[in-house]
Enzyme design. Sequence first.
Site: not given
Length: 670
Positions: A40, A337, A429
Amino acid sequence: MALDSKIPEGPIADKWTNYKNNINLVNPANKRNIDVIVVGTGLAGGSASATLAELGYNVKAFCFQDSPRRAHSIAAQGGINAAKNYQGDGDSTYRLFYDTVKGGDYRSREANVYRLAEVSANIIDQCVAQGVPFAREYGGYLDNRSFGGVLVSRTFYAAGQTGQQLLLGAYSAMNRQIGRGKIKMYNRHEMLDVVVVDGKARGIITRNLITGEIERHSAHAVVLGTGGYGNVFFLSTNAMGSNVTAAWKAHKRGAYFANPCYTQIHPTCIPVSGDHQSKLTLMSESLRNDGRIWVPKRKEDVEAIRSGKLKPKELKEEDRDYYLERRYPAFGNLVPRDVASRAAKERCDAGFGVNATGEAVFLDFASAIQRYGKEQALIHHLDVNDAALVKKLGQEVVKNKYGNLFQMYEKIVDQDPYNTPMMIYPAVHYTMGGIWVDYNLMTTVPGLYCIGEANFSDHGANRLGASALMQGLADGYFVLPYTIGDYLSNDIRTGPISTDSKEFEEAEKGVRDQINHLINNKGTHTVDHFHKKLGKIMWNKVGMARNVQGLTEAIKEIKELRAEFWKDVKVPGTNEEFNDELAKAGRVADYLELGELFAKDALHREESCGGHFREDAVELDGEQKGEAKRDDENFAYVAAWEYKGEPSDAVLHKEDLEFKDIELKQRSYK
């Protein structure tokens, strides 16, 4: 196996400093003889690769994209948190620590979060030195804005493209090391297994996505920085290539998977337009600094707006319900959120959704444009009563702060958000769950590390906005380079790790067997057919609100879908070529296993916390009526699952969370 988080003793403010003072180091001459694999190349993997190579280790870096700068970190928009208190508004290391633990609904490990807050200030200095073009005040100082769940301005930003600019900083640092030969870069390579030799992670098996070649790569330690698993829902704000495969293969090799059910539902995304969609688009939470969220107060106005008889901006102020400002006066539109997402869902479920599907609310910039316009008119000694001028000046300010986001919205929705409110709705998300790691960021497999979104460690049950970039860069630049050295100090006499061993041979054979099965299956349905089916189960039954019946059904349905997938998936083409369907098939196969563990974890957690909302765990009275109800007596722990062959057989290990520096209490943003 007992979970040992390896948290150092002593006061929380001294833990990291004392720890660094006492760990083992590897001298520069010995670092040249040690290999580290980093999988990654986003902010976590990219910063780790660059820093480890700078220190002198030989780094092999892998990404499935065509370049490290294509990593999904590039899509982050709003900013990066750091406790520098440039605004002089009361911020501090402790307050960032407190906000992060509270924002995560008291389900994160105190020691890790304090360290994150402590090193956050260094990140900004590092990135400024790299040339990251952070926004600046008129006088040249770095600018800050606020994000949800906090009462200070601590978010550094570069317009609405902070992730891209930070990633370019890490990428440039990587490129310097690639040029020096200290990083060997493998683009278009996907990790398909971890190789464990004598109980230690000693390498990986990869597939070259261009040629189909299966390769063995060895190292003294392996680091995963492979992001989150939000695409288990099919529709999410993640890049379509984002997947769980590297983390899931590590899980199957002995790495415990922690809190898989903790998903972040982001409140400000462009609403779903239909079944044809393959991904969703995020509108940065930073927009909530200046945008006000509302729905009409009356159902007849909702109908008029949906049918096009009434324009949103024509609805009078007194006929609008600014529901976040009404319900949470202290934080208003800047609640965390999870709170904002649930509130939007509640209004839409009650019939106040403003688009054709009934799943959208308004994010309105009209009052911000007025406010900024009048301020600019005063600064420039212009007529504050000239409505057209005030609007023009206000729009210019908003454009400077959020211009690329507005442009993106207009391209996708074909509406001008300067003149009509944006429509938004929550969407999947970020994933707070991930591979379990200790204080050193090491998994339960010795020598296997996990950093950034791929691990579980810093965000508890809900991540505060602008903390993802902070964690990725903190792990890669300032934490892992210390902790991995302590482990590698025992490997200075080991010498190169051979790939000619039975462990590498067996791992490669397992990878080849799965690929051959998929290629030769000759089923009747595409990979996307199964992925979409899985996504619907996940969103409807394991999504924003969950209950016992839905979760029990989801576990059964996912298990059946997985069996159907292996019998009936059709993968065209061969393995000896670029074959995106084959790559996707492997990723969806892993999602079909993760999805079941995800639902199992959600079923076992009989409480509401953060992004995990159980319909049977709601405050019934008092000031917090209708809010999520946590159960600290029974669930103040990390749920770490051990793989036992099938997701249904996974064994639960608990890491009890201790709160010595923050009082454990019900969250309130009112």
